[in-house]
Design an enzyme around this catalytic site. Structure first.
Site, PDB file in Angstrom:
ATOM      1  N   GLU A 299       0.959   3.586   5.605  1.00  0.00           N
ATOM      2  CA  GLU A 299      -0.024   3.014   4.685  1.00  0.00           C
ATOM      3  C   GLU A 299      -1.194   2.392   5.437  1.00  0.00           C
ATOM      4  OE1 GLU A 299       2.082   1.791   0.649  1.00  0.00           O
ATOM      5  OE2 GLU A 299       3.069   0.849   2.360  1.00  0.00           O
TER       6      GLU A 299
ATOM      7  N   GLU B 150      10.305   4.521   1.659  1.00  0.00           N
ATOM      8  CA  GLU B 150      10.619   3.268   0.973  1.00  0.00           C
ATOM      9  C   GLU B 150      11.681   3.385  -0.124  1.00  0.00           C
ATOM     10  OE1 GLU B 150       6.460   2.389   2.637  1.00  0.00           O
ATOM     11  OE2 GLU B 150       7.630   4.127   1.986  1.00  0.00           O
TER      12      GLU B 150
END
Length: 264
Positions: free
Chosen positions: A126, A146
């Site tokens: 990210e 995740e």
């Protein structure tokens, strides 16, 4: 010439100032996992670059030979620090600890280049998505695992990634846990250049130098216009161009171009 900052100033990152600012993530013992200290130090760098706009290059640990004599591959960032992440609760999620710093990096006035090698996962991915430009190596491994940890990629991947590579490919990474290598990342447009690990820093510096050779105000306004929402165009383009049409650099650079052309 560039000068490193005092080592006492930062612990989780290393920063070097010059024509551009080089930020190296520096927690190699945990594969550069992003912890609160690193977030705080990145905020400090952002504050400096907001005051004195310059191109930023963010990289991880380069390949190295460890104390045991074994060669260690480079690594960008393996994700958020799981030990800290495990202890975070609802209020921490609402505070947007990682999403806040990644948004600030994305909004910096001058371009940000991410130089990616080895693991680039979770929060590390990210962070890379928040950059304006990404270059990588064949050894890079980019993904967002995740959901396997019971959470989602909430620091930008859920919307930045589909803007970068399209909805279908983004969902394969976000839902199926696909981790892509350098060749795939290049084919998908997630990175723009693929170079050997030994050449990554030089390639990033070359890209930064190419941007630094342009007029800074033109680069700054180009980034602002590019990031503007669709409904802001074409007015945003016209207003930015109007500013540049009155800038001294426009007249100086165009006069120099015409003079060079006339002497050929």
């Amino acid at each position: 010439m560039t000068a490193p900052l005092d080592r006492a100033e930062f612990e989780a990152i290393e920063v070097t100032r010059g024509d551009f600012v080089r930020v190296r993530l520096n927690r190699p013992e945990v594969r550069n996992a992003i912890d609160q200290r690193m977030v705080d130090e990145l905020h400090a760098v952002c504050a400096e670059v907001e005051r004195d706009p310059r191109v930023v290059v963010i990289s991880g640990s380069p390949p190295a030979v460890g104390a045991d004599g074994r060669e260690r591959k480079g690594v960008f960032a393996s994700g958020a620090d799981i030990r800290q992440l495990r202890e975070r609760r609802r209020d921490d999620a609402l505070a947007g600890i990682n999403s806040g710093i990644f948004e600030r990096i994305n909004a910096l006035p001058m371009p940000v280049i991410a130089a990616l090698d080895g693991y680039c996962l979770g929060g590390g991915a990210e962070l890379a998505y928040a950059a304006d430009l990404r270059i990588g190596t064949p050894d890079v491994r980019i993904g967002n695992p995740e959901p396997g940890l019971g959470i989602l990629a909430a620091a930008g991947a859920s919307w930045r990634l589909k803007e970068l590579i399209g909805e279908a490919r983004a969902l394969e990474i976000l839902l199926a846990g696909r981790v892509v290598d350098g060749e795939t990342a290049l084919a998908w447009g997630l990175i723009t250049r693929l170079v050997p690990s030994a050449e990554l820093e030089a390639a990033a510096a070359e890209m930064a130098a190419a941007i630094c050779a342009q007029d800074p105000l033109a680069i700054k306004l180009t980034k602002e216009v590019f990031r503007a929402p669709r409904e802001a165009h074409p007015l945003a383009d016209r207003l930015a161009q109007a500013t540049l049409f009155e800038s001294p650099a426009k007249f100086e650079r165009m006069s120099a171009f015409l003079e060079r052309k006339s002497t050929r």
